[in-house]
Design a protein around this motif. Structure first.
Motif, PDB file in Angstrom:
ATOM      1  N   ALA A  88       4.318  10.486   0.470  1.00 45.63           N
ATOM      2  CA  ALA A  88       5.644  10.486   1.087  1.00 45.63           C
ATOM      3  C   ALA A  88       6.587  11.212   0.135  1.00 45.63           C
ATOM      4  O   ALA A  88       6.251  11.446  -1.030  1.00 45.63           O
ATOM      5  N   ILE A 116       4.943   3.755   1.852  1.00 46.70           N
ATOM      6  CA  ILE A 116       3.710   4.539   1.800  1.00 46.70           C
ATOM      7  C   ILE A 116       2.561   3.609   2.165  1.00 46.70           C
ATOM      8  O   ILE A 116       2.228   2.693   1.404  1.00 46.70           O
ATOM      9  N   LYS A 146       2.487   9.723  -4.241  1.00 54.48           N
ATOM     10  CA  LYS A 146       1.266   9.259  -3.573  1.00 54.48           C
ATOM     11  C   LYS A 146       0.810   7.964  -4.214  1.00 54.48           C
ATOM     12  O   LYS A 146       1.173   7.655  -5.348  1.00 54.48           O
TER      13      LYS A 146
END
Length: 198
Positions: A88, A116, A146
């Motif tokens: 994201a 996420i 991530k």
């Protein structure tokens, strides 16, 4: 009684005795079908009622597993097909440094909270000074975050196209944020350390 000769027969037998087994465990004859199965779950993992980060593929026959053996701690008859990490973008609000139990100084990203994979992430690892400088990560950047292995959040890179000119370059502090001792970086090491005696 007789012991089943395969992984799939063992799972079916355990299920018939009331043990919980994964309803999606499937046996295939062709490797192409295994690849299709892995791709399906990579795209559809959000439809499960639990988090997964991949699919484990195993040789079914126990005698073949024994013949293939293992290397170190890894069996030759099983492999994990890992899904791509969930990512994201968000804003890097600040970079703080923390002192670990061994005195290592670790930079940490303070993020505008972002979801996420069902988890709200507001902090992420930045590893070390070299990691930040080599990627030109700046305070105020829009960054890609991530969850490595779908667990540990880390900043991957800045989105340089989103820069406004207000972003600020960061540098490692010269003194320990806890005890104000000068920090040291040993030759050949990526990390800085607080070397204050106890």
């Amino acid at each position: 009684g007789d012991v089943p000769a395969t992984q799939s027969e063992t799972l079916a037998w355990l299920g018939s005795m009331g043990f919980p087994i994964n309803a999606h465990a499937t046996r295939f004859e062709e490797i192409e079908d295994v690849v299709t199965f892995c791709a399906h779950w990579s795209e559809n993992r959000d439809n499960l009622g639990y988090e997964i980060d991949g699919v484990v593929v195993k040789i079914d026959a126990f005698d073949a597993q024994v013949a293939l053996g293992s290397v170190a701690h890894a069996p030759r008859w099983a492999i994990a097909f890992k899904f791509p990490a969930r990512e994201a973008t968000t804003i890097l609000l600040d970079i703080e440094v923390n002192v670990g139990r061994t005195g290592v100084i670790k930079p940490e990203a303070v993020l505008e909270p972002v979801g996420i994979g069902g988890v709200t992430v507001s902090q992420a690892t930045l590893h070390n000074e070299d990691y930040i400088l080599s990627r030109d990560i700046r305070i105020g950047d829009t960054v890609v975050v991530k969850r490595a292995g779908d667990v540990i959040p880390q900043v991957v890179a800045p989105v340089t196209a989103a820069r406004t000119g207000s972003e600020r370059k960061w540098s490692m502090p010269s003194r320990c944020p806890t005890c104000d001792t000068p920090l040291e970086r040993l030759e050949g090491e990526a990390d800085y350390y607080c070397v204050a005696s106890d």
